[in-house]
Write a protein that holds these residues in place. Sequence first.
Motif, PDB file in Angstrom:
ATOM      1  N   SER A 131       0.832  -1.210   0.000  1.00 54.04           N
ATOM      2  CA  SER A 131       0.000   0.000   0.000  1.00 54.04           C
ATOM      3  C   SER A 131       0.862   1.254   0.000  1.00 54.04           C
ATOM      4  O   SER A 131       0.515   2.266  -0.634  1.00 54.04           O
ATOM      5  CB  SER A 131      -0.950  -0.006   1.204  1.00 54.04           C
ATOM      6  N   GLN A 132       2.002   1.205   0.691  1.00 56.12           N
ATOM      7  CA  GLN A 132       2.885   2.366   0.726  1.00 56.12           C
ATOM      8  C   GLN A 132       3.524   2.620  -0.639  1.00 56.12           C
ATOM      9  O   GLN A 132       3.638   3.757  -1.088  1.00 56.12           O
ATOM     10  CB  GLN A 132       3.948   2.156   1.804  1.00 56.12           C
ATOM     11  N   TRP A 133       3.937   1.534  -1.306  1.00 58.42           N
ATOM     12  CA  TRP A 133       4.507   1.694  -2.642  1.00 58.42           C
ATOM     13  C   TRP A 133       3.440   2.128  -3.640  1.00 58.42           C
ATOM     14  O   TRP A 133       3.724   2.900  -4.571  1.00 58.42           O
ATOM     15  CB  TRP A 133       5.157   0.393  -3.093  1.00 58.42           C
ATOM     16  N   ILE A 134       2.234   1.661  -3.467  1.00 57.48           N
ATOM     17  CA  ILE A 134       1.135   2.084  -4.355  1.00 57.48           C
ATOM     18  C   ILE A 134       0.924   3.589  -4.258  1.00 57.48           C
ATOM     19  O   ILE A 134       0.740   4.281  -5.274  1.00 57.48           O
ATOM     20  CB  ILE A 134      -0.157   1.305  -4.016  1.00 57.48           C
ATOM     21  N   GLU A 135       0.964   4.121  -3.033  1.00 52.79           N
ATOM     22  CA  GLU A 135       0.807   5.570  -2.856  1.00 52.79           C
ATOM     23  C   GLU A 135       1.965   6.329  -3.500  1.00 52.79           C
ATOM     24  O   GLU A 135       1.764   7.395  -4.077  1.00 52.79           O
ATOM     25  CB  GLU A 135       0.714   5.899  -1.361  1.00 52.79           C
ATOM     26  N   LYS A 136       3.178   5.772  -3.392  1.00 56.36           N
ATOM     27  CA  LYS A 136       4.329   6.421  -4.030  1.00 56.36           C
ATOM     28  C   LYS A 136       4.138   6.491  -5.547  1.00 56.36           C
ATOM     29  O   LYS A 136       4.444   7.503  -6.180  1.00 56.36           O
ATOM     30  CB  LYS A 136       5.609   5.648  -3.712  1.00 56.36           C
ATOM     31  N   CYS A 137       3.650   5.406  -6.120  1.00 59.39           N
ATOM     32  CA  CYS A 137       3.440   5.375  -7.575  1.00 59.39           C
ATOM     33  C   CYS A 137       2.369   6.374  -7.988  1.00 59.39           C
ATOM     34  O   CYS A 137       2.523   7.118  -8.974  1.00 59.39           O
ATOM     35  CB  CYS A 137       3.040   3.969  -8.012  1.00 59.39           C
ATOM     36  N   LYS A 138       1.266   6.407  -7.253  1.00 53.09           N
ATOM     37  CA  LYS A 138       0.171   7.326  -7.595  1.00 53.09           C
ATOM     38  C   LYS A 138       0.635   8.781  -7.532  1.00 53.09           C
ATOM     39  O   LYS A 138       0.189   9.623  -8.316  1.00 53.09           O
ATOM     40  CB  LYS A 138      -1.006   7.102  -6.653  1.00 53.09           C
TER      41      LYS A 138
ATOM     42  N   GLN B  14       5.879  -5.170  10.154  1.00 59.10           N
ATOM     43  CA  GLN B  14       6.262  -6.215  11.100  1.00 59.10           C
ATOM     44  C   GLN B  14       7.453  -7.031  10.605  1.00 59.10           C
ATOM     45  O   GLN B  14       8.348  -7.375  11.373  1.00 59.10           O
ATOM     46  CB  GLN B  14       5.077  -7.130  11.386  1.00 59.10           C
ATOM     47  N   HIS B  15       7.482  -7.313   9.311  1.00 55.87           N
ATOM     48  CA  HIS B  15       8.534  -8.178   8.777  1.00 55.87           C
ATOM     49  C   HIS B  15       9.414  -7.484   7.735  1.00 55.87           C
ATOM     50  O   HIS B  15      10.341  -8.102   7.221  1.00 55.87           O
ATOM     51  CB  HIS B  15       7.912  -9.432   8.153  1.00 55.87           C
ATOM     52  N   THR B  16       9.127  -6.232   7.412  1.00 53.77           N
ATOM     53  CA  THR B  16       9.904  -5.539   6.381  1.00 53.77           C
ATOM     54  C   THR B  16      10.227  -4.114   6.821  1.00 53.77           C
ATOM     55  O   THR B  16       9.552  -3.528   7.661  1.00 53.77           O
ATOM     56  CB  THR B  16       9.141  -5.477   5.042  1.00 53.77           C
ATOM     57  N   PHE B  17      11.268  -3.582   6.207  1.00 57.38           N
ATOM     58  CA  PHE B  17      11.701  -2.205   6.448  1.00 57.38           C
ATOM     59  C   PHE B  17      12.061  -1.596   5.103  1.00 57.38           C
ATOM     60  O   PHE B  17      12.733  -2.238   4.285  1.00 57.38           O
ATOM     61  CB  PHE B  17      12.919  -2.184   7.373  1.00 57.38           C
ATOM     62  N   SER B  18      11.612  -0.377   4.854  1.00 56.26           N
ATOM     63  CA  SER B  18      11.981   0.283   3.599  1.00 56.26           C
ATOM     64  C   SER B  18      12.288   1.746   3.870  1.00 56.26           C
ATOM     65  O   SER B  18      11.678   2.386   4.724  1.00 56.26           O
ATOM     66  CB  SER B  18      10.859   0.165   2.559  1.00 56.26           C
ATOM     67  N   ALA B  19      13.280   2.251   3.115  1.00 52.83           N
ATOM     68  CA  ALA B  19      13.677   3.653   3.223  1.00 52.83           C
ATOM     69  C   ALA B  19      13.910   4.204   1.825  1.00 52.83           C
ATOM     70  O   ALA B  19      14.561   3.559   1.001  1.00 52.83           O
ATOM     71  CB  ALA B  19      14.943   3.783   4.066  1.00 52.83           C
ATOM     72  N   THR B  20      13.356   5.369   1.571  1.00 52.36           N
ATOM     73  CA  THR B  20      13.614   6.088   0.323  1.00 52.36           C
ATOM     74  C   THR B  20      14.048   7.494   0.686  1.00 52.36           C
ATOM     75  O   THR B  20      13.317   8.208   1.379  1.00 52.36           O
ATOM     76  CB  THR B  20      12.373   6.139  -0.578  1.00 52.36           C
ATOM     77  N   ILE B  21      15.248   7.885   0.241  1.00 54.99           N
ATOM     78  CA  ILE B  21      15.812   9.180   0.604  1.00 54.99           C
ATOM     79  C   ILE B  21      16.239   9.898  -0.673  1.00 54.99           C
ATOM     80  O   ILE B  21      16.944   9.337  -1.511  1.00 54.99           O
ATOM     81  CB  ILE B  21      17.017   9.014   1.547  1.00 54.99           C
ATOM     82  N   LYS B  22      15.806  11.131  -0.806  1.00 51.42           N
ATOM     83  CA  LYS B  22      16.196  11.941  -1.965  1.00 51.42           C
ATOM     84  C   LYS B  22      17.615  12.472  -1.744  1.00 51.42           C
ATOM     85  O   LYS B  22      17.899  13.146  -0.752  1.00 51.42           O
ATOM     86  CB  LYS B  22      15.229  13.109  -2.136  1.00 51.42           C
ATOM     87  N   LEU B  23      18.507  12.138  -2.663  1.00 48.63           N
ATOM     88  CA  LEU B  23      19.902  12.559  -2.566  1.00 48.63           C
ATOM     89  C   LEU B  23      20.089  13.944  -3.170  1.00 48.63           C
ATOM     90  O   LEU B  23      19.271  14.401  -3.976  1.00 48.63           O
ATOM     91  CB  LEU B  23      20.807  11.557  -3.282  1.00 48.63           C
ATOM     92  N   PRO B  24      21.164  14.643  -2.808  1.00 53.06           N
ATOM     93  CA  PRO B  24      21.425  15.963  -3.389  1.00 53.06           C
ATOM     94  C   PRO B  24      21.518  15.945  -4.912  1.00 53.06           C
ATOM     95  O   PRO B  24      21.256  16.952  -5.562  1.00 53.06           O
ATOM     96  CB  PRO B  24      22.774  16.360  -2.761  1.00 53.06           C
ATOM     97  N   THR B  25      21.880  14.798  -5.481  1.00 48.43           N
ATOM     98  CA  THR B  25      21.978  14.693  -6.937  1.00 48.43           C
ATOM     99  C   THR B  25      20.615  14.647  -7.615  1.00 48.43           C
ATOM    100  O   THR B  25      20.520  14.748  -8.832  1.00 48.43           O
ATOM    101  CB  THR B  25      22.752  13.418  -7.317  1.00 48.43           C
ATOM    102  N   GLY B  26      19.540  14.464  -6.817  1.00 48.58           N
ATOM    103  CA  GLY B  26      18.200  14.365  -7.374  1.00 48.58           C
ATOM    104  C   GLY B  26      17.704  12.944  -7.500  1.00 48.58           C
ATOM    105  O   GLY B  26      16.505  12.716  -7.696  1.00 48.58           O
ATOM    106  N   SER B  27      18.609  11.969  -7.409  1.00 49.76           N
ATOM    107  CA  SER B  27      18.196  10.573  -7.481  1.00 49.76           C
ATOM    108  C   SER B  27      17.738  10.088  -6.109  1.00 49.76           C
ATOM    109  O   SER B  27      17.922  10.771  -5.098  1.00 49.76           O
ATOM    110  CB  SER B  27      19.350   9.701  -7.989  1.00 49.76           C
ATOM    111  N   ASP B  28      17.139   8.907  -6.083  1.00 51.89           N
ATOM    112  CA  ASP B  28      16.640   8.333  -4.840  1.00 51.89           C
ATOM    113  C   ASP B  28      17.567   7.225  -4.352  1.00 51.89           C
ATOM    114  O   ASP B  28      18.027   6.398  -5.139  1.00 51.89           O
ATOM    115  CB  ASP B  28      15.236   7.742  -5.033  1.00 51.89           C
ATOM    116  N   TYR B  29      17.828   7.217  -3.059  1.00 52.18           N
ATOM    117  CA  TYR B  29      18.486   6.080  -2.415  1.00 52.18           C
ATOM    118  C   TYR B  29      17.395   5.206  -1.823  1.00 52.18           C
ATOM    119  O   TYR B  29      16.515   5.689  -1.097  1.00 52.18           O
ATOM    120  CB  TYR B  29      19.444   6.546  -1.319  1.00 52.18           C
ATOM    121  N   SER B  30      17.426   3.921  -2.127  1.00 49.22           N
ATOM    122  CA  SER B  30      16.385   3.007  -1.663  1.00 49.22           C
ATOM    123  C   SER B  30      17.007   1.843  -0.911  1.00 49.22           C
ATOM    124  O   SER B  30      18.012   1.278  -1.346  1.00 49.22           O
ATOM    125  CB  SER B  30      15.570   2.483  -2.855  1.00 49.22           C
TER     126      SER B  30
END
Length: 341
Positions: free
Chosen positions: A108-115, A183-199
């Motif tokens: 559901s979290q990734w779905i919101e990111k896509c939308k 409960q069983h997973t962890f995810s992080a998405t961080i916007k880098l200064p270069t404009g790309s995403d660290y995942s």
Amino acid sequence: MLLNLFYRKANEAFVDENYDEALKLYTAAIENDSTVAEYFVKRAQTYIKLAKYAEAEGDAGQARSLDPSSPKACLRQGVAQFHLEKYKDALASFQTGSQLDKADANFSQWIEKCKAKIPDDPEPTKQETAAETKQDTQPPAASIPQPPKEKQRYDWYQTESHVIITIMIKGCKRETVDINYNQHTFSATIKLPTGSDYSLELDLAHPVVPTHCVTRILSSKVECKLKKEEGIRWNKLEGDDSLAAASSVSKDDTHKHPTSSHYSRNWDKIAKEAEEEDKQDGVNDLFQKIYADGSDEVRKAMNKSFVESGGTVLSTNWKEIADKKTEMKPPDGMEWKNYET
């Protein structure tokens, strides 16, 4: 037996963050038996770690062909497609995965990111359609090589009650950091200064309590504190850790980082030192703000008291210290020594 050895060794290399070695071993397992969907799922995850998203998309697609009921294959393919900016394809993959595993809030979290990435475009006009058709007939422009992605590192340690994941990225702002705890997973998405995403996507070795997990965004790092569901020592951060619950570990050992190194560290002590360091950073930031916003007299007072006391006193009251030398006041239990020759 040989095949299981390849796969087991690949998992060990992956947990140790030796992704190049893991890639070779997963490939060896696939070459021996290309009918096991899980091998492709794990190699797709390895490709994602190496930022090879096209290859990850292909492996995840192969896994879905072999096992259409695999939600992890959908997740890996969706993550790869998201980083390839195929947001509509990624959305479809995540939606399929969500139907296969309704309990996994990660979808559901990734779905919101896509939308959020898919604009609500109006229907194209006839002129726009004609222009697109004309553009399609033109020869393709030469592809522009992209700069290599900056490889970011993360580390982790544990206490009796928590697992702490530290992402070594400096200068993050709260609005550019998206951390999701399940409960069983962890995810992080961080916007880098270069404009790309660290995942960073992790399948946790043991369950955590999402509502009791905390994120701290500091000047030098992002610290994620995960509350353990059970107070046991984790031998691994990811993957199967079936030996953890059965292992008999002394209290001192519980506070040591679970690595294959030949030395150990007391991570509770390091955690406490890190907290003290963060507090000091906060004090320094406060002093810098006071200095920047203060009057000329405040700044003179701070400079004079700091220099004369050897860094042990910082006063903002110019009237109080203007006509006398500021005495040194070392912390309790310490004494001042002048090492200058």
